[in-house]
Motif scaffolding. Structure first.
Motif, mmCIF file in Angstrom:
data_model
loop_
_atom_site.group_PDB
_atom_site.id
_atom_site.type_symbol
_atom_site.label_atom_id
_atom_site.label_comp_id
_atom_site.label_asym_id
_atom_site.label_seq_id
_atom_site.Cartn_x
_atom_site.Cartn_y
_atom_site.Cartn_z
ATOM 1 N N SER A 204 9.691 4.595 -8.249
ATOM 2 C CA SER A 204 9.595 3.607 -7.174
ATOM 3 C C SER A 204 9.929 4.257 -5.837
ATOM 4 C CB SER A 204 10.583 2.463 -7.434
ATOM 5 O OG SER A 204 11.916 2.924 -7.268
ATOM 6 N N VAL A 205 9.749 3.484 -4.772
ATOM 7 C CA VAL A 205 10.088 3.985 -3.446
ATOM 8 C C VAL A 205 11.586 4.305 -3.361
ATOM 9 C CG1 VAL A 205 10.493 1.713 -2.386
ATOM 10 C CG2 VAL A 205 9.641 3.575 -0.979
ATOM 11 N N SER B 196 7.649 15.929 -12.267
ATOM 12 C CA SER B 196 6.704 16.716 -13.060
ATOM 13 C C SER B 196 5.255 16.353 -12.767
ATOM 14 C CB SER B 196 7.002 16.524 -14.554
ATOM 15 O OG SER B 196 6.795 15.175 -14.928
ATOM 16 N N GLY B 197 5.045 15.421 -11.835
ATOM 17 C CA GLY B 197 3.689 15.025 -11.464
ATOM 18 C C GLY B 197 3.137 13.867 -12.271
ATOM 19 N N GLN C 142 0.833 -1.200 0.000
ATOM 20 C CA GLN C 142 0.000 0.000 0.000
ATOM 21 C C GLN C 142 0.872 1.255 0.000
ATOM 22 O OE1 GLN C 142 -3.687 -0.218 2.446
ATOM 23 N NE2 GLN C 142 -2.772 -2.063 3.307
ATOM 24 N N ARG C 143 0.533 2.159 -0.890
ATOM 25 C CA ARG C 143 1.200 3.460 -0.869
ATOM 26 C C ARG C 143 0.602 4.270 0.270
ATOM 27 N NH1 ARG C 143 0.400 7.121 -6.071
ATOM 28 N NH2 ARG C 143 -1.492 7.705 -4.952
ATOM 29 N N LEU D 169 10.700 -3.157 -4.094
ATOM 30 C CA LEU D 169 11.521 -1.937 -4.126
ATOM 31 C C LEU D 169 11.443 -1.201 -5.457
ATOM 32 C CD1 LEU D 169 14.725 -3.134 -2.221
ATOM 33 C CD2 LEU D 169 12.819 -1.761 -1.332
ATOM 34 N N ASN D 170 11.006 -1.893 -6.504
ATOM 35 C CA ASN D 170 10.999 -1.257 -7.830
ATOM 36 C C ASN D 170 9.611 -0.964 -8.389
ATOM 37 O OD1 ASN D 170 13.950 -1.126 -8.907
ATOM 38 N ND2 ASN D 170 13.801 -3.158 -7.956
ATOM 39 N N LEU D 171 8.552 -1.311 -7.654
ATOM 40 C CA LEU D 171 7.199 -0.978 -8.113
ATOM 41 C C LEU D 171 7.058 0.538 -8.274
ATOM 42 C CD1 LEU D 171 4.830 -3.283 -6.028
ATOM 43 C CD2 LEU D 171 5.040 -3.229 -8.512
ATOM 44 N N ARG D 172 6.562 0.936 -9.421
ATOM 45 C CA ARG D 172 6.434 2.382 -9.689
ATOM 46 C C ARG D 172 5.059 2.876 -9.235
ATOM 47 N NH1 ARG D 172 8.463 3.242 -15.758
ATOM 48 N NH2 ARG D 172 6.956 1.581 -16.113
ATOM 49 N N LEU D 173 4.975 3.209 -7.966
ATOM 50 C CA LEU D 173 3.714 3.639 -7.365
ATOM 51 C C LEU D 173 3.646 5.146 -7.144
ATOM 52 C CD1 LEU D 173 3.284 0.834 -4.657
ATOM 53 C CD2 LEU D 173 2.422 0.872 -7.006
ATOM 54 N N PHE D 174 4.698 5.858 -7.493
ATOM 55 C CA PHE D 174 4.773 7.287 -7.165
ATOM 56 C C PHE D 174 4.956 8.133 -8.423
ATOM 57 C CE2 PHE D 174 6.184 4.826 -3.563
ATOM 58 C CZ PHE D 174 5.503 5.404 -2.514
#
Length: 207
Positions: free
Chosen positions: A66-67, A59-60, A6-7, A50-55
């Protein structure tokens, strides 16, 4: 191995009224280890978590970082109930790795995360304790992750094993019957069958 990721804007773990761990923005990972998990599963999960691109990026743009890219925090919580199998309405946890094996395995996963990232940004709950986990989900964003070699439901696994056994028996039976058929197709005469044929021919001749 299964994980719920969870982010979060913040998350914390409390045991017996005392806060034992907390993070700010980052991800909270609930991790369930199965009885059949191996080092391969652990390596896969560490890499993916560690590499999941959740963010978003600078530039938004969403789902870009990733984290680790953002240098954010990770809170891991051991969660054997993720290996739950329902028997009617009752949860069964026999698929989970026993605690005496799961604890060192779980600790090795944490160490792998710390080695791959920044150790001070990897936080933990308290293995085996009754924890209150406070999660402020950001989004909400929740991702379920399963290692490729994670076992199936034991009932389903048993069914597949029985199906495989039946196939093997069928193949064995087929080979046996094929052998018998070939045997039955062979002429029953001795190697002198050709002379027998000659005898048949000679019988057509005039006496």
């Amino acid at each position: 191995m299964r994980a719920i990721i969870q982010r979060v804007t913040k998350a914390s773990v409390t045991v017996g009224g005392e806060q034992v761990s907390s993070i700010g923005r980052g991800i909270c990972v609930l991790l369930g280890i199965s009885a059949d998990d191996t080092q391969r599963d652990a390596e896969y999960m560490v890499r993916k978590i560690l590499n999941l691109r959740l963010f978003e990026d600078e530039s938004g743009r969403a789902w870009a970082k990733s984290v680790m890219d953002r240098e954010l925090e990770v809170l891991c919580v051991s969660q054997f109930t993720l290996q739950c199998i329902l028997k009617g309405n009752k949860p069964d946890f026999h698929a989970a790795m026993p605690a005496e094996l799961a604890q060192p395995f779980y600790n090795s996963i944490l160490e792998s995360m710390r080695s791959a990232y920044r150790p001070e940004l990897i936080k933990d709950g308290k293995f085996g304790a009754s924890m209150q986990v406070n999660i402020q989900n950001d989004g909400p964003v929740t991702v379920e992750l399963t290692s490729p070699s994670a076992p199936t439901d034991p009932k389903q696994l048993s069914k597949l094993e029985k199906q495989q056994l039946r196939k093997e028996k069928t193949r064995a039976k087929g080979s046996s019957e094929s052998g018998r058929e070939k045997s039955s197709l062979r002429p029953r005469q001795d190697p002198g069958a050709s002379s027998g044929a000659d005898g048949d021919v000679s019988s057509d001749r005039e006496p």
